[in-house]
Motif scaffolding. Sequence first.
Motif, PDB file in Angstrom:
ATOM      1  N   TRP A 156       0.979  -1.208   0.093  1.00 15.20           N
ATOM      2  CA  TRP A 156      -0.074  -0.137   0.058  1.00 15.20           C
ATOM      3  C   TRP A 156       0.914   1.492   0.083  1.00 15.20           C
ATOM      4  O   TRP A 156       0.782   2.453  -0.827  1.00 15.20           O
ATOM      5  CB  TRP A 156      -0.854  -0.010   1.155  1.00 15.20           C
ATOM      6  CG  TRP A 156      -1.999  -0.843   0.998  1.00 15.20           C
ATOM      7  CD1 TRP A 156      -2.479  -1.788   1.825  1.00 15.20           C
ATOM      8  CD2 TRP A 156      -3.257  -0.475   0.221  1.00 15.20           C
ATOM      9  NE1 TRP A 156      -3.799  -2.285   1.696  1.00 15.20           N
ATOM     10  CE2 TRP A 156      -4.434  -1.516   0.418  1.00 15.20           C
ATOM     11  CE3 TRP A 156      -3.332   0.322  -0.762  1.00 15.20           C
ATOM     12  CZ2 TRP A 156      -5.485  -1.610  -0.038  1.00 15.20           C
ATOM     13  CZ3 TRP A 156      -4.575   0.082  -1.377  1.00 15.20           C
ATOM     14  CH2 TRP A 156      -5.660  -0.640  -1.185  1.00 15.20           C
ATOM     15  N   LEU A 203      -4.572   6.690   2.773  1.00 16.55           N
ATOM     16  CA  LEU A 203      -5.077   5.351   2.868  1.00 16.55           C
ATOM     17  C   LEU A 203      -5.871   5.223   4.129  1.00 16.55           C
ATOM     18  O   LEU A 203      -7.015   4.650   3.987  1.00 16.55           O
ATOM     19  CB  LEU A 203      -3.961   4.336   2.787  1.00 16.55           C
ATOM     20  CG  LEU A 203      -2.867   4.533   1.478  1.00 16.55           C
ATOM     21  CD1 LEU A 203      -1.727   3.847   1.786  1.00 16.55           C
ATOM     22  CD2 LEU A 203      -3.937   3.805   0.467  1.00 16.55           C
ATOM     23  N   LYS A 225      -8.316  -2.685  -4.631  1.00 18.38           N
ATOM     24  CA  LYS A 225      -7.781  -3.407  -3.385  1.00 18.38           C
ATOM     25  C   LYS A 225      -7.360  -4.811  -3.706  1.00 18.38           C
ATOM     26  O   LYS A 225      -6.422  -5.434  -3.127  1.00 18.38           O
ATOM     27  CB  LYS A 225      -8.735  -3.248  -2.313  1.00 18.38           C
ATOM     28  CG  LYS A 225      -8.358  -3.892  -1.156  1.00 18.38           C
ATOM     29  CD  LYS A 225      -9.452  -3.802   0.039  1.00 18.38           C
ATOM     30  CE  LYS A 225      -9.319  -4.286   1.228  1.00 18.38           C
ATOM     31  NZ  LYS A 225     -10.370  -4.385   2.288  1.00 18.38           N
TER      32      LYS A 225
END
Length: 454
Positions: free
Chosen positions: A284, A403, A442
């Motif tokens: 991420w 995020l 995702k």
Amino acid sequence: MELPVVVRQALGDSAAGVSLRDVSQARDDELLRMVLLTDEQGNLQAICRQGDLLDINALNKELGRDLRVMKRREQARARERSGLTELPALPSLTGWPTVVDVRVDAQAHVALVLGEQNLCMVMPGDEFRAITAAADRRAFTVLPDSIAVNLNSPERDRDQLHSAIRRFTTLRIQQRLEDTLELPPLPETAQRIIHLRVNPNTVMGDLVDVVESDPSLAAQVVSWASSSFYAAAGQVRSVHDAVSRILGFDLVMNLAMGLSLGRALKQPQDHPEGYVDYWQQAIWQAQSAGILASMMPRGERPVFGLAYLSGLLHNFGYLVLAQVFPPHFKLVCRALEANPHMDSSLIEHYLLGVTREQIAAELMQNWGMPDEVCLAIRNQKNPDYEGPHAVYAKLLWLGRQLLTRRGVALGAGEAVTAEFYKSLGLDPQRVEEQFDELVHNKDSIMAMAGMMNQ
């Protein structure tokens, strides 16, 4: 809005003295939270002020128990039984034994979050003390401001690091970090990649040779290039094919570095519930740092590969803490679960005297990693850092906030100001759109993280 029936029943006669307000109108020191805990002896709920650090280790010592935060699915069942989306700090809603922190009793007024339309119930402190009269009173919180630490002073890192080491008598005290912390040396693959990075005459064939010399690494690079995230045309048949046609020299170099370092330390068996795992965090942050770097104005844009590598290694200190301080790492995990509103650096410094960012940056420096990466890791929690290579640290900080706001469980988040975007030359609207798209993908991120963890 009227109070829910179950809440009105829990308040009893005190309901008449309650006023409803928007949470934003309540004072920070008035807001309370109720943390659901459990161990082999049964369930317990702890009530404290929302902004204070709940020292679960101190509470366990006080009570002679081994409490930890209740699993999320069990917390959900408790809420379902009450018919509420969030449990305000009212003991009778569950009927479980309760312990109240002594700081709560000093409040003239308290505010209990309802979770309905962002409202809270404000009542006099003496009314709350009457409602919770049967609860045990203990001192088990710490004021965040009382954690005496200057987390933004890298020049003090070594002193703080060795001070922390001296607190743990089971560890040998040596001069050099590698010896002191009993860590393995820099993996051979990582050493060879660093040599390639600093050699201006390095060509693609040199990198391919290094990757192919490590069969596991080679398989992961090929798998990565073959993933749906890159939508490669045709089958990826070799490391050379992955580097030249799909991933590129810089990305493969950084992936290989991150993989080899990540494998140098074991993944901890324990971990704080509710946070994404090590490799998911790594991917991420690597992806977000790369996106942000590429969106900056050309003249101010940092090196993409170094931004990506900083993201990939940003949480390396988590692995170090797990290996160096195993019993104390468990305390950190439990404290993170009990204090989701608080950044890990404050919790770690309170419990250990040192943070994952400090220890990882020091180790990276000893391993000869690029200064950009070392400084990014060290200062990633400090949005005001303006020292050398500050842009890399700022990208990590911003990526974390973006995020976290989108539900990626990386820890406590902070607000991002328009001035911060401006300092990086970024258009907030374009950044928001890019991160919406990133989080929309995702499944691809999860698949990529899964490849790293094989």
